[in-house]
Design a protein around this motif. Structure first.
Motif, PDB file in Angstrom:
ATOM      1  N   UNK A  90     -81.549  13.080  38.493  1.00 37.24           N
ATOM      2  CA  UNK A  90     -81.108  12.093  39.474  1.00 37.24           C
ATOM      3  C   UNK A  90     -82.045  12.167  40.681  1.00 37.24           C
ATOM      4  N   UNK A  91     -82.713  11.068  40.999  1.00 39.65           N
ATOM      5  CA  UNK A  91     -83.721  11.067  42.062  1.00 39.65           C
ATOM      6  C   UNK A  91     -83.226  10.399  43.345  1.00 39.65           C
ATOM      7  N   UNK A  92     -81.904  10.301  43.505  1.00 39.54           N
ATOM      8  CA  UNK A  92     -81.361   9.742  44.742  1.00 39.54           C
ATOM      9  C   UNK A  92     -81.909  10.428  45.987  1.00 39.54           C
ATOM     10  N   UNK A  93     -81.982  11.773  45.954  1.00 41.02           N
ATOM     11  CA  UNK A  93     -82.384  12.516  47.150  1.00 41.02           C
ATOM     12  C   UNK A  93     -83.833  12.251  47.535  1.00 41.02           C
ATOM     13  N   UNK A  94     -84.670  11.917  46.565  1.00 40.02           N
ATOM     14  CA  UNK A  94     -86.043  11.521  46.890  1.00 40.02           C
ATOM     15  C   UNK A  94     -86.021  10.226  47.695  1.00 40.02           C
ATOM     16  N   UNK A  95     -85.157   9.294  47.300  1.00 38.20           N
ATOM     17  CA  UNK A  95     -85.028   8.039  48.043  1.00 38.20           C
ATOM     18  C   UNK A  95     -84.469   8.277  49.439  1.00 38.20           C
ATOM     19  N   UNK A  96     -83.529   9.229  49.568  1.00 35.08           N
ATOM     20  CA  UNK A  96     -82.979   9.556  50.884  1.00 35.08           C
ATOM     21  C   UNK A  96     -84.083  10.032  51.816  1.00 35.08           C
ATOM     22  N   UNK A  97     -84.938  10.890  51.321  1.00 37.32           N
ATOM     23  CA  UNK A  97     -86.047  11.413  52.121  1.00 37.32           C
ATOM     24  C   UNK A  97     -87.028  10.301  52.489  1.00 37.32           C
ATOM     25  N   UNK A 121     -84.184   9.631  33.615  1.00 36.61           N
ATOM     26  CA  UNK A 121     -84.134   9.383  35.057  1.00 36.61           C
ATOM     27  C   UNK A 121     -82.798   8.717  35.364  1.00 36.61           C
ATOM     28  N   UNK A 122     -82.083   9.285  36.334  1.00 36.72           N
ATOM     29  CA  UNK A 122     -80.804   8.735  36.778  1.00 36.72           C
ATOM     30  C   UNK A 122     -80.917   8.268  38.221  1.00 36.72           C
ATOM     31  N   UNK A 123     -80.302   7.129  38.509  1.00 33.33           N
ATOM     32  CA  UNK A 123     -80.162   6.665  39.889  1.00 33.33           C
ATOM     33  C   UNK A 123     -78.730   6.177  40.093  1.00 33.33           C
ATOM     34  N   UNK A 124     -78.304   6.184  41.345  1.00 28.66           N
ATOM     35  CA  UNK A 124     -76.959   5.725  41.690  1.00 28.66           C
ATOM     36  C   UNK A 124     -77.064   4.819  42.914  1.00 28.66           C
ATOM     37  N   UNK A 172     -77.294   0.718  50.044  1.00 26.63           N
ATOM     38  CA  UNK A 172     -78.673   1.108  49.720  1.00 26.63           C
ATOM     39  C   UNK A 172     -79.157   2.250  50.605  1.00 26.63           C
ATOM     40  N   UNK A 173     -78.268   3.207  50.890  1.00 28.28           N
ATOM     41  CA  UNK A 173     -78.657   4.288  51.795  1.00 28.28           C
ATOM     42  C   UNK A 173     -79.644   5.267  51.163  1.00 28.28           C
ATOM     43  N   UNK A 174     -79.745   5.251  49.867  1.00 29.33           N
ATOM     44  CA  UNK A 174     -80.822   6.017  49.225  1.00 29.33           C
ATOM     45  C   UNK A 174     -81.537   5.101  48.224  1.00 29.33           C
ATOM     46  N   UNK A 175     -81.047   4.974  47.018  1.00 33.90           N
ATOM     47  CA  UNK A 175     -81.662   4.061  46.050  1.00 33.90           C
ATOM     48  C   UNK A 175     -81.401   2.608  46.448  1.00 33.90           C
ATOM     49  N   UNK A 176     -82.467   1.843  46.485  1.00 38.84           N
ATOM     50  CA  UNK A 176     -82.346   0.402  46.746  1.00 38.84           C
ATOM     51  C   UNK A 176     -82.283  -0.352  45.416  1.00 38.84           C
ATOM     52  N   UNK A 177     -81.679  -1.503  45.454  1.00 40.81           N
ATOM     53  CA  UNK A 177     -81.590  -2.284  44.215  1.00 40.81           C
ATOM     54  C   UNK A 177     -82.982  -2.585  43.657  1.00 40.81           C
TER      55      UNK A 177
END
Length: 237
Positions: free
Chosen positions: A7-14, A40-43, A48-53
């Motif tokens: 899950x790469x949500x935290x990469x998007x957060x950064x 690869x998982x995204x949520x 859109x606070x981390x992963x954007x559409x």
């Protein structure tokens, strides 16, 4: 071997913390696959606070392993996944303001709603997993709404394991046994880490896939992403 979906949500957060494109989410996804990750998982959430559409659309073009999109099947989410056509959609009943997922579906109470959503996704050749607590009635409910898989919500296990209570695994074993009898695939996720993943994997029969993000990315700060991905793969053998 149980598959590792990162899950790469935290990469998007950064990335979002500074604007711009550092770190590059797409490159990280490609690197995870190059290092041996099998999914690869995204949520994406509505704010859109981390992963954007748009990230989901861009990732679809470059992910070569399994692509799993998690989320609450409100209209904007459904429009997105029907457009992107990932390998798997994991239905999660998180509230709009939830910091992270904190409960599984009541598959009995929401049976009609879930049945309709699952049918639409399956008509589009998307495998459907339903996020559930290790409660036998909820597992049976997932079968009745025709889910392909369940994802066991593992926060309770991780908490008890951290306290030294290995008996916290018992409800998950029973849930997995029932899921197997009912011909439901078994995924798992939430608070799984290098500390507890091997014990969980060895205890749960027929575990197909784990989705790990927060712990894995946090561990990678100290140990490196390539190293951590391969440490998980070793523990999942």
């Amino acid at each position: 071997m149980t598959k590792l979906s990162v899950n790469i949500n935290k990469i998007a957060t950064l990335r979002n913390a500074r604007g711009g494109n550092v770190p590059d989410l797409l490159k990280v996804a490609q690197d995870v696959e190059r290092f041996g990750g099998q999914g690869i998982t995204i949520h994406p959430r509505p704010d859109e606070r981390h992963i954007r559409y748009q990230d989901a659309r861009d990732l679809k073009k470059i992910v070569t392993t399994e692509f799993n999109i998690e989320g609450n099947p409100e209209k904007s989410f459904m429009d997105l996944v029907l457009e992107v056509q990932p390998t798997q959609v994991t239905l999660v009943p998180d509230a709009v303001d939830a910091i992270t997922s904190n409960a599984g579906w009541d598959t009995v109470k929401h049976a009609g709603y879930l049945t309709e959503i699952i049918q639409e996704l399956q008509r589009n050749n998307i495998r459907v997993s339903v996020f559930v607590d290790p409660v036998l009635d909820m597992i049976e409910g997932a079968r009745k709404v025709n889910a392909d898989r369940i994802e066991l919500y593992t926060e309770a296990f991780a908490h008890e394991y951290g306290l030294g209570n290995k008996n916290g695994i018992l409800p998950y074993i029973e849930a997995a046994k029932l899921a197997t009898v009912l011909d439901l695939g078994i995924n798992a996720g939430h608070d799984l880490s290098l500390d507890n993943i091997q014990f969980f994997k060895q205890s749960i029969p027929n575990l197909l896939e784990v989705s790990i993000g927060h712990a894995l990315i946090s561990e990678a700060i100290y140990l490196g992403l390539d190293n951590v991905v391969n440490m998980y793969l070793h523990k999942l053998k």
